[in-house]
Design an enzyme around this catalytic site. Structure first.
Site, PDB file in Angstrom:
ATOM      1  N   TYR A 146       1.176   5.668  -0.360  1.00  0.00           N
ATOM      2  CA  TYR A 146       0.695   6.796   0.450  1.00  0.00           C
ATOM      3  C   TYR A 146       0.901   8.017  -0.438  1.00  0.00           C
ATOM      4  O   TYR A 146       1.556   8.966  -0.059  1.00  0.00           O
ATOM      5  CB  TYR A 146       1.585   6.820   1.705  1.00  0.00           C
ATOM      6  CG  TYR A 146       1.243   7.767   2.822  1.00  0.00           C
ATOM      7  CD1 TYR A 146      -0.004   7.769   3.431  1.00  0.00           C
ATOM      8  CD2 TYR A 146       2.214   8.634   3.323  1.00  0.00           C
ATOM      9  CE1 TYR A 146      -0.273   8.610   4.492  1.00  0.00           C
ATOM     10  CE2 TYR A 146       1.957   9.479   4.387  1.00  0.00           C
ATOM     11  CZ  TYR A 146       0.700   9.464   4.972  1.00  0.00           C
ATOM     12  OH  TYR A 146       0.444  10.288   6.044  1.00  0.00           O
TER      13      TYR A 146
ATOM     14  N   GLN B 131      -4.570   1.922  15.309  1.00  0.00           N
ATOM     15  CA  GLN B 131      -3.407   2.410  14.568  1.00  0.00           C
ATOM     16  C   GLN B 131      -2.574   3.391  15.398  1.00  0.00           C
ATOM     17  O   GLN B 131      -1.350   3.305  15.445  1.00  0.00           O
ATOM     18  CB  GLN B 131      -3.888   3.103  13.286  1.00  0.00           C
ATOM     19  CG  GLN B 131      -2.769   3.544  12.343  1.00  0.00           C
ATOM     20  CD  GLN B 131      -3.309   4.059  11.003  1.00  0.00           C
ATOM     21  OE1 GLN B 131      -4.494   3.936  10.702  1.00  0.00           O
ATOM     22  NE2 GLN B 131      -2.437   4.635  10.193  1.00  0.00           N
TER      23      GLN B 131
ATOM     24  N   TYR C 233       1.340   2.033  15.871  1.00  0.00           N
ATOM     25  CA  TYR C 233       2.084   2.190  14.618  1.00  0.00           C
ATOM     26  C   TYR C 233       3.523   2.695  14.753  1.00  0.00           C
ATOM     27  O   TYR C 233       4.280   2.607  13.779  1.00  0.00           O
ATOM     28  CB  TYR C 233       1.295   3.038  13.621  1.00  0.00           C
ATOM     29  CG  TYR C 233       1.555   4.520  13.665  1.00  0.00           C
ATOM     30  CD1 TYR C 233       1.054   5.300  14.689  1.00  0.00           C
ATOM     31  CD2 TYR C 233       2.315   5.139  12.677  1.00  0.00           C
ATOM     32  CE1 TYR C 233       1.284   6.661  14.718  1.00  0.00           C
ATOM     33  CE2 TYR C 233       2.562   6.498  12.704  1.00  0.00           C
ATOM     34  CZ  TYR C 233       2.042   7.262  13.722  1.00  0.00           C
ATOM     35  OH  TYR C 233       2.278   8.598  13.752  1.00  0.00           O
TER      36      TYR C 233
ATOM     37  N   THR D 120      -4.835   6.385   0.423  1.00  0.00           N
ATOM     38  CA  THR D 120      -6.070   7.160   0.411  1.00  0.00           C
ATOM     39  C   THR D 120      -5.970   8.315  -0.585  1.00  0.00           C
ATOM     40  O   THR D 120      -4.975   9.032  -0.599  1.00  0.00           O
ATOM     41  CB  THR D 120      -6.337   7.731   1.815  1.00  0.00           C
ATOM     42  OG1 THR D 120      -6.282   6.655   2.726  1.00  0.00           O
ATOM     43  CG2 THR D 120      -7.691   8.408   1.895  1.00  0.00           C
TER      44      THR D 120
ATOM     45  N   GLU E 172     -10.984   3.808   3.690  1.00  0.00           N
ATOM     46  CA  GLU E 172     -10.005   4.581   2.923  1.00  0.00           C
ATOM     47  C   GLU E 172     -10.325   4.385   1.449  1.00  0.00           C
ATOM     48  O   GLU E 172     -10.325   3.260   0.951  1.00  0.00           O
ATOM     49  CB  GLU E 172      -8.565   4.156   3.237  1.00  0.00           C
ATOM     50  CG  GLU E 172      -8.122   4.619   4.618  1.00  0.00           C
ATOM     51  CD  GLU E 172      -6.604   4.502   4.849  1.00  0.00           C
ATOM     52  OE1 GLU E 172      -5.955   3.718   4.137  1.00  0.00           O
ATOM     53  OE2 GLU E 172      -6.100   5.201   5.744  1.00  0.00           O
TER      54      GLU E 172
ATOM     55  N   LYS F 111      -5.007  -2.399  10.125  1.00  0.00           N
ATOM     56  CA  LYS F 111      -5.304  -2.501   8.692  1.00  0.00           C
ATOM     57  C   LYS F 111      -5.608  -3.921   8.239  1.00  0.00           C
ATOM     58  O   LYS F 111      -6.307  -4.112   7.246  1.00  0.00           O
ATOM     59  CB  LYS F 111      -4.069  -2.036   7.893  1.00  0.00           C
ATOM     60  CG  LYS F 111      -3.671  -0.596   8.132  1.00  0.00           C
ATOM     61  CD  LYS F 111      -4.481   0.341   7.275  1.00  0.00           C
ATOM     62  CE  LYS F 111      -3.901   1.740   7.318  1.00  0.00           C
ATOM     63  NZ  LYS F 111      -4.600   2.636   6.403  1.00  0.00           N
TER      64      LYS F 111
ATOM     65  N   ASP G  58       0.848  -1.182   0.000  1.00  0.00           N
ATOM     66  CA  ASP G  58       0.000   0.000   0.000  1.00  0.00           C
ATOM     67  C   ASP G  58       0.893   1.245   0.000  1.00  0.00           C
ATOM     68  O   ASP G  58       1.781   1.370   0.849  1.00  0.00           O
ATOM     69  CB  ASP G  58      -0.910   0.001   1.237  1.00  0.00           C
ATOM     70  CG  ASP G  58      -2.105   0.936   1.067  1.00  0.00           C
ATOM     71  OD1 ASP G  58      -2.447   1.262  -0.087  1.00  0.00           O
ATOM     72  OD2 ASP G  58      -2.679   1.334   2.085  1.00  0.00           O
TER      73      ASP G  58
ATOM     74  N   HIS H 106      -3.919  13.936   0.962  1.00  0.00           N
ATOM     75  CA  HIS H 106      -4.160  13.056   2.114  1.00  0.00           C
ATOM     76  C   HIS H 106      -2.984  13.111   3.088  1.00  0.00           C
ATOM     77  O   HIS H 106      -3.172  13.266   4.301  1.00  0.00           O
ATOM     78  CB  HIS H 106      -4.392  11.620   1.642  1.00  0.00           C
ATOM     79  CG  HIS H 106      -4.419  10.619   2.764  1.00  0.00           C
ATOM     80  ND1 HIS H 106      -5.422  10.581   3.701  1.00  0.00           N
ATOM     81  CD2 HIS H 106      -3.549   9.631   3.111  1.00  0.00           C
ATOM     82  CE1 HIS H 106      -5.184   9.610   4.571  1.00  0.00           C
ATOM     83  NE2 HIS H 106      -4.054   9.018   4.243  1.00  0.00           N
TER      84      HIS H 106
ATOM     85  N   GLU I  85      -9.387   4.125  -2.013  1.00  0.00           N
ATOM     86  CA  GLU I  85      -8.143   3.879  -2.751  1.00  0.00           C
ATOM     87  C   GLU I  85      -8.452   3.212  -4.087  1.00  0.00           C
ATOM     88  O   GLU I  85      -9.540   2.676  -4.295  1.00  0.00           O
ATOM     89  CB  GLU I  85      -7.210   2.941  -1.957  1.00  0.00           C
ATOM     90  CG  GLU I  85      -6.808   3.473  -0.592  1.00  0.00           C
ATOM     91  CD  GLU I  85      -5.572   2.778  -0.018  1.00  0.00           C
ATOM     92  OE1 GLU I  85      -4.838   2.118  -0.776  1.00  0.00           O
ATOM     93  OE2 GLU I  85      -5.356   2.909   1.203  1.00  0.00           O
TER      94      GLU I  85
END
Lengths: 406, 406
Positions: B119, B231, B235, B340, B190, B244, B117, B124, B192
């Site tokens: 970013y 999260q 994280y 996102t 999210e 996630k 994934d 965002h 995406e």
């Protein structure tokens, strides 16, 4: 014994680890390591001694065999132990069932669908914390509450022996304003162990700590190579990515949890007390001696680290319970790394980052050279074994040579 | 046209997306969506019109079909476009080749080996940065140099429609000293998109930006569910994990990159200039209109976001070049999320975190309720399509209902 097993072999009669091998005239297939040999399970199956679909022993990975479940795979292991020790067993006088390991190619034992890496050694987490944040804030506030982990790349996990090119990538040199692109300058090993799951769950299901061992088929040694300079520049805020996914090597023989049973020990006291879903009973750590050697090109190997898997703060049952507490589903063949395993002593640190303390204490090598990190031409070798009451159960080694960047 | 295609259908003759479906009397197999129907590719194969091993059309995933390569898969798509428009083609007068989508079960289109994934939306990343670090340090220093990404869990990616239980996990309540365990209180979607690779590389190989599109088979919509409270606690320092991996949903029809060709647009200017391995030429962004709706239990759906894939700062070619620059190998069927997707306007933000600005600006729903995050019983629906010169190519939707925690 039907086959000679050298004294001190990792692959003693008490072990019987599973793997995949091939030779010039045998396609990839399941085998067990015994001494310096491999017992060809596909060939044993032709003796009509197994009561499952033995076609799965001729697959290129063990996933379908493992998925049969422990009631079957444990029976195969125990049967083989008995047969190997009985001069009149079905295996007697059949040298064609055995292949020398030195004459075989040994492959990845499983197809790995997902790979998770934990960060479960308190000594390692503390060392890294001291280096990057100072001794006051060494451990993050969540560390003693959560077996911290992250997802790694499954595609780039390979079996011991495959040489690896030094990765290239983006780094930010000291005091520079803009990053540069080039070969990694701080290539490191990470001494880890990994476990492989043997049972699936469905999305939404969780595994309790008391059931977790039913889901663990066995263990391997793991070298989770790390590019420290790439990591430093990329890892905030979403964690390590290209610093880790260029390659990870595993030892090719999966040692079953049952073979490790005699070597259970208690783990460190966990204070503060963990949340109920992470609580556990009994001895969930394992006494497995670990060693890392570096062999420079054309020179003698030098041991740089002696550690032990028993130092882990978080155990495998807790890791699996945490991983699935949110309903995350797991599959047969998934790999879960321990994170770098460090002990209390300076010579038990599981990475060059810690052993040479960020390059401030270079290791002296026998050939006169120094090491802050891993050089081109170096071969890094991790070994591991348990020993108690004359019984030895080991993993052999995971070894890989670093070639220059392409 | 051989089959009726409603005006404004996402699955127009210009699209021809691939997927896997089954019915009461058809086992899972490959199909293409056309209007409200599915063309059964395994049934078409029986007409002896394809010159490849058509057994792969009866597999439960498209991986082997995709692995045939674009020279074959693009020809299949073009042939189908011609046949559907030719009243005398091999498909004429054969209603048994078509199944109504509403009468079929539509499955995961591919087996996903690895999931990454990114970013890559600057709006965002900036929004999240402002909320967590303030406007001065909104973007991390690496953000404009690296298409930041991380590895996600592949096992828990499921097809549109499968309801999902609210995850449970550890969180640290405000001002609390110790974490608690319980259902997530800040469940978020999210918005995406994801691309799926159609070609393997070997470990050690890299993909240049100019070759990247050869490796991209097609795209899907992706809802990368996030548990914001889990999260926040977990994280640091290794990135999102249990926040996630409890579920991600994708739209089940893979729209090929070729179908999206007419909708290419230029991307945002990248300043500072990127390193040479990330430089690219031509239009690498795509104009794909995106929409998110929330349908509370028993109430009407309400659109909460209108965005566009063209806002992406980093394009897919750059993402793939970066991912492989260190030699990380990729496989057919791997999924790569965009991260996102948010635009500049407040109604174009791609998550509840941003739309309700950390709960400070709750969204008013038509039924009088408010939303700071997603409630039990809510169904979140993401839709996406491109349109130009009367041609519409769309993704249908990815939709999932949130059930209470188990």
């Amino acid at each position: 014994m039907i086959i000679n097993v050298p004294e001190n072999s990792d692959f003693s009669i008490h072990n019987i680890p599973f793997g995949i091998f091939s030779t010039a005239d045998r396609s990839p297939r399941a085998g067990v390591a015994i001494g310096e040999h491999i017992l060809d399970l596909a060939a044993v199956a032709e003796l009509d001694v197994f009561d499952f679909n033995t076609a799965i022993l001729e697959k290129e990975v063990l996933n379908d065999f493992i998925a049969l479940g422990k009631s079957i795979t444990n029976k195969v292991r125990r049967d083989i132990q008995h047969w190997l020790q009985d001069e009149n067993s079905v295996l007697a006088d059949k040298p064609e069932l055995f292949v020398l390991q030195s004459e075989a190619q040994i492959h990845m034992p499983v197809y790995i669908g997902d790979y998770t890496d934990f960060y479960s050694s308190i000594e390692h987490a503390t060392n890294v914390g001291i280096m990057f944040r100072g001794p006051e804030n060494a451990l993050m506030p969540n560390w003693k509450h959560i077996p911290v982990g992250y997802h790694g790349r499954a595609s780039s996990i390979v079996a011991s022996g495959l040489p690896m090119h030094r990765p290239k990538g983006q780094t930010l040199p000291k005091d520079a304003e803009a990053p540069i692109y080039g070969p990694c300058q701080r290539l490191d090993f990470e001494l880890e162990m990994g476990f492989i799951t043997g049972k699936n769950t469905n999305l939404g299901e969780s595994i309790a700590t008391e059931d977790a061992e039913d889901y663990i088929f066995g263990m391997v040694l793991l070298n989770d190579w790390s590019a420290r300079d790439i990591q430093k520049w990329e890892y905030v805020p979403l964690g390590p990515f290209l610093a880790k996914n260029f390659a990870s090597h595993i030892s090719p023989w999966i040692v079953t949890l049952e073979a490790l049973e005699p070597f259970r020990v208690s783990g460190p006291k966990q204070e503060p007390k963990v949340l109920p879903y992470l609580a556990y009973e009994g001895n969930k750590n394992y006494d497995i001696k670990l060693q890392v050697g570096i062999q420079p090109e054309g020179a003698e190997e030098q041991v740089v680290c002696n550690s032990n898997f028993k130092y882990m703060y978080w155990n495998m049952a807790q890791q699996l319970a945490h991983h699935t507490v949110n309903g995350c589903n797991i599959n047969v063949g998934d790999l879960y790394g321990s994170g770098t395993i460090s002990g209390k002593d300076e010579n038990s640190y599981g990475s060059m980052l810690e052993l040479a303390w960020m390059g401030t204490k270079p290791l002296k090598m026998k050939d006169g050279s120094e090491r802050k990190f891993i050089n081109d031409g170096d071969t890094v070798i991790i070994r591991g074994h348990s020993e108690k009451d004359g019984k030895r159960v080991g993993f052999g080694e995971v070894s890989a040579k670093v070639l220059p960047a392409k």
